[in-house]
Write an enzyme that holds these catalytic residues in place. Structure first.
Site, PDB file in Angstrom:
ATOM      1  CD1 TRP A 180       1.237   2.090  -3.849  1.00 43.85           C
ATOM      2  CD2 TRP A 180       3.480   2.225  -3.729  1.00 43.85           C
ATOM      3  NE1 TRP A 180       1.729   3.265  -4.653  1.00 43.85           N
ATOM      4  CE2 TRP A 180       2.846   3.304  -4.365  1.00 43.85           C
ATOM      5  CE3 TRP A 180       5.029   1.908  -3.715  1.00 43.85           C
ATOM      6  CZ2 TRP A 180       3.642   4.276  -4.922  1.00 43.85           C
ATOM      7  CZ3 TRP A 180       5.790   3.021  -4.123  1.00 43.85           C
ATOM      8  CH2 TRP A 180       5.186   4.054  -4.814  1.00 43.85           C
ATOM      9  CG  ASP A 261       7.310   1.854   1.483  1.00 39.85           C
ATOM     10  OD1 ASP A 261       7.421   3.026   2.071  1.00 39.85           O
ATOM     11  OD2 ASP A 261       6.700   1.618   0.731  1.00 39.85           O
ATOM     12  CE  LYS A 297       0.802   9.036   0.741  1.00 39.02           C
ATOM     13  NZ  LYS A 297       0.289   8.010   0.017  1.00 39.02           N
TER      14      LYS A 297
END
Ligand code: PGU
Length: 451
Positions: A180, A261, A297
């Site tokens: 990311w 993460d 999300k």
């Protein structure tokens, strides 16, 4: 990336951070423009802005895609840039269970808007640790987890990074290549030094397992390693459980510190437990780890900025002292976190009925993404698009890492109004049965006309 600029002796830690950051930023924000900015900042005001010469910063490589999309008047435009779930109708989704929880909160007259403690909502923290580590986690039972509510996944990574920069003996964090785009910036500004380990092999469009093991094997003992818990962003490629176990053994044997993460728990497989297996494997061996969780999300709480950082320690007294130091990181950064999103999450996680409703809605989102993979891959087959597109089905989570190059992406945006990140990543969660044919046409045209 440019080499780091050597700093004169006596430079402050802020100078060091900024210099390291500059080496990670896009070329358009070069050192020249930084120098111009400092000239502007020191200019005296004669009716001229002190910032008159400030350089225009580039848009963010991910969030900037939405900015460009919003400016495009075309009725056929599609935004597959940001990882944000859309319905079949292309609309953002607020989960039913979230609406229900919000209604309960609004109707409860005992609720107030006082400051939360620096560490956030206590219930939320306990339930978040349980969600990622498992209800029967020995670490939770033995009280050796320090959890703090943070500003979504990004804030959790930043707080964790800054804690490590202050209190851990190793300042190097290894992050996957690719990862990311915000990871290197977050950790550099937290005060860590970022290095990469091989992760993705473009030749196989799969995991570069050998490279990963070799790079972690030669990392200095004690180094921090950032791992995507599941649904790796941007590649959609995850290690198998057997590979995770080998990674774990190698990391533990070298004393490397895992920093997970977890931004997509439940989005990879549709199961919250299956998607946390990697993390739980590292807890089961009794070792220490960091885990950053995001509810953006999996609960669709993007803009509520709700997440948590958990640090699993070896003993309860260590966890207690770790928590006390986390407070010193958070207090001058944003004082304490917001109350609303965390209250929604806690309401859902502590009520069996609501929890079940959430898992059903989450599974429906994950299933819709999986069906988009099938539809896109079928559509390319029907068109006879050259190349092997089996990775569309094989990759996991929100994204497909298409393998399209920057020129092909630019072509698709210009000619077909399809917006995606320049590395060829598409958010499958932004697709619908209605837009799949248009995307397939665009990919077909891109690979047959742009070499
Ligand atoms: N970690 C990973 C691996 C992510 O993909 C994201 C979000 C985050 C952390 C941060 O999420 P929070 O919103 O802070 O909880 N990545 C998405 C969303 C857009 C962005 O870049 O922030 C993406 O499209 O890559």
């Amino acid at each position: 990336m440019r080499p780091q600029v050597p700093l004169p002796p006596g430079s402050s830690s802020t100078d060091r951070r900024l210099s390291v950051l500059a080496s990670h930023l896009d070329s358009s924000s070069s050192m020249d423009s930084q120098n111009q900015s400092s000239v502007a900042l020191s200019a005296t005001s004669n009716g001229v802005s002190a910032f008159a010469n400030i350089a225009q910063a580039p848009e963010d490589p991910i969030l900037g895609v939405t900015v460009a999309y919003n400016k495009d008047p075309s009725p056929i435009k599609v935004n597959l840039g940001v990882g944000a779930y859309r319905t079949e109708e292309g609309k953002p989704l607020v989960l039913n269970v979230v609406r229900r929880a919000e209604q309960l909160l609004i109707n409860d007259p005992s609720r107030v808007k006082e400051y939360l403690p620096i560490t956030g909502l206590a219930d939320f923290n306990k339930l978040s640790a349980k969600l990622i580590l498992g209800a029967d986690s020995p670490a939770i039972q033995e009280n050796r987890v320090a959890t703090v509510q943070c500003l979504s996944g990004t804030g959790s990574l930043r707080v964790g990074g800054e804690f490590l920069a202050r209190h851990y003996h190793q300042r190097t964090i290894y992050i996957p290549q690719p990862t990311w785009g915000n990871h290197p910036k977050v950790f550099t500004l937290a005060g860590l030094s970022v290095k990469y380990y091989r992760y993705y092999d473009p030749a196989t469009r799969g995991l570069h397992f050998h490279g990963l093991m070799e790079d972690l094997g030669s990392a200095p003992s004690g180094a921090i390693v950032l791992l995507h818990a599941c649904a790796h962003n941007p590649t959609g490629v995850d290690p198998t459980l057997d590979q995770w176990n080998q990674i774990r053994q190698l990391m533990r044997s070298k004393g490397l510190l895992p920093f997970f993460d977890s931004a997509y728990q439940g989005f990879a497989s549709g199961s919250l437990d299956a998607d946390a297996e990697s993390v739980r494997m590292f807890v089961a061996d009794g070792g220490e780890l960091f885990a950053a969780q995001s509810y953006a999300k999996n609960m669709g709480l993007y803009g509520e900025r709700v997440g948590a950082l958990s640090i699993v320690c070896k003993a309860a007294d260590v966890a207690k002292r770790v928590e006390s130091q986390l407070k010193l990181v958070i207090r001058p950064m944003y004082s304490n976190p917001p109350i609303h999103g965390a209250s929604i999450v806690a309401t859902i996680l502590k009520d069996r009925d609501m929890y079940n409703e959430w898992t059903i809605e989450l599974k429906a989102m994950a299933d819709r993404i999986i069906s988009m993979r099938k539809e896109l891959s079928d559509a390319l087959r029907v068109r006879g698009t050259p190349g092997d597109w089996s990775h569309i089905i094989k990759q996991i989570g929100m994204f497909t890492f298409t393998g399209l190059n920057q020129e092909q992406v630019a072509f698709m945006t210009k000619e077909y109004h399809i917006y995606m990140t320049s590395d060829g990543r598409i958010s499958m969660a932004g697709l619908s049965s209605r837009t799949v044919p248009h995307l397939a046409d665009a990919i077909h045209a891109a690979v047959t006309t742009v070499v």
